[in-house]
Write an enzyme that holds these catalytic residues in place. Structure first.
Site, PDB file in Angstrom:
ATOM      1  N   ASP A 159      -4.036  -1.655   6.635  1.00  0.00           N
ATOM      2  CA  ASP A 159      -4.521  -1.425   8.000  1.00  0.00           C
ATOM      3  C   ASP A 159      -5.510  -2.519   8.407  1.00  0.00           C
ATOM      4  O   ASP A 159      -6.085  -3.212   7.561  1.00  0.00           O
ATOM      5  CB  ASP A 159      -5.228  -0.061   8.089  1.00  0.00           C
ATOM      6  CG  ASP A 159      -4.262   1.090   7.852  1.00  0.00           C
ATOM      7  OD1 ASP A 159      -3.049   0.881   8.009  1.00  0.00           O
ATOM      8  OD2 ASP A 159      -4.739   2.182   7.490  1.00  0.00           O
TER       9      ASP A 159
HETATM   10  N1  URA Z   1      -3.753   3.730   3.054  1.00  0.00           N
HETATM   11  C1  URA Z   1      -4.343   3.660   4.265  1.00  0.00           C
HETATM   12  O1  URA Z   1      -4.652   4.677   4.873  1.00  0.00           O
HETATM   13  N2  URA Z   1      -4.590   2.444   4.774  1.00  0.00           N
HETATM   14  C2  URA Z   1      -4.280   1.278   4.128  1.00  0.00           C
HETATM   15  O2  URA Z   1      -4.543   0.196   4.650  1.00  0.00           O
HETATM   16  C3  URA Z   1      -3.675   1.383   2.872  1.00  0.00           C
HETATM   17  C4  URA Z   1      -3.415   2.611   2.352  1.00  0.00           C
END
Ligand code: URA
Length: 230
Positions: A102
């Site tokens: 993310d």
């Molecule tokens: N899980 C999440 O919620 N975000 C990420 O970036 C990776 C795993």
């Protein structure tokens, strides 16, 4: 692609002539004579018939990046910097991301032009652990550990997550090992407890660990040993 199909496409010979050419030992892949029609030809393979090179073979490339917070796991974005903007690699637009993160998640990101390699790394059936360091808004209590091991039902995908290993470091910090990479998986798991993830950092994917020498935004190519681990 199968070698016999590749040869048919490249030479316009019929199936029988392709087989005869193979049986005569006229075809070599990456320098070795191959007679097997089913032999797998990849974009990285050099294919030769007699002295003529039919395909030169692209070099396979593998990069490790320390993704900083505030950049997008995409190859292009109209608004924000992307992980590709950070990479100083030739032909970087041929690369794809093996396991996105993310916008505000930091840590280990792997990029390659080798689709089979990235599939081995990310396919849930291969059960390669992805390890995250997590900080949360509310306290993490001991009851979390069993729930992570038991799995969470994700209604959107209609599935229960694979057993995950949560190690509580202190009241608001934990280390989590998961074998899948569902959309926002870690945040949704903590969301079950109405506990917001305030910091998320990926430390490793299977045997590949983020190089501590890489500052956020820095990258390096993988060593032959690291490539061979997957
Ligand atoms: N899980 C999440 O919620 N975000 C990420 O970036 C990776 C795993």
């Amino acid at each position: 692609m199968r070698l016999d199909r590749f040869l048919g496409n490249q030479t316009n010979l019929n199936r029988n002539d392709v087989r005869l050419m193979l049986l005569a030992g006229r075809v070599s892949v990456d320098g070795s004579p191959i007679k097997e029609p089913m032999h797998d030809v990849r974009i990285f393979s050099q294919v030769r018939v007699d002295d003529k090179i039919l395909q030169h073979g692209k070099p396979a490339r593998y990069w490790m990046l320390h993704k900083p917070q505030g950049c997008v796991s995409a190859t292009t974005d109209p608004q924000h910097p992307t992980v590709l903007d950070l990479l100083d690699a030739p032909d970087k637009h041929d690369l794809h991301i093996a396991g996105r993160l993310d916008f505000n998640t930091s840590g280990l990101m792997l990029l390659t032009n080798d689709g089979q390699w990235s599939r081995r790394l990310t396919q849930p059936t291969n059960k390669l652990a992805k390890v995250y360091y997590v900080e949360t808004e509310a306290p993490i209590d001991a009851g979390y550990v069993d729930k992570f091991a038991e799995g969470f039902y994700f209604a959107f995908e209609d599935l229960t997550t694979q057993p995950a290993e949560l190690t509580v470091l202190d009241s608001h910090r934990a280390r989590l090992s998961i074998v899948e990479g569902r959309y926002h998986q870690v945040k949704r798991m903590f969301g079950f407890f109405n506990n917001k993830v305030t910091r998320l950092h990926r430390e490793s994917m299977g045997p590949l660990v983020l190089d501590p020498m890489l500052a956020p935004g820095e990258s390096r190519t993988l060593s032959a040993d690291e490539i061979g681990m997957i």
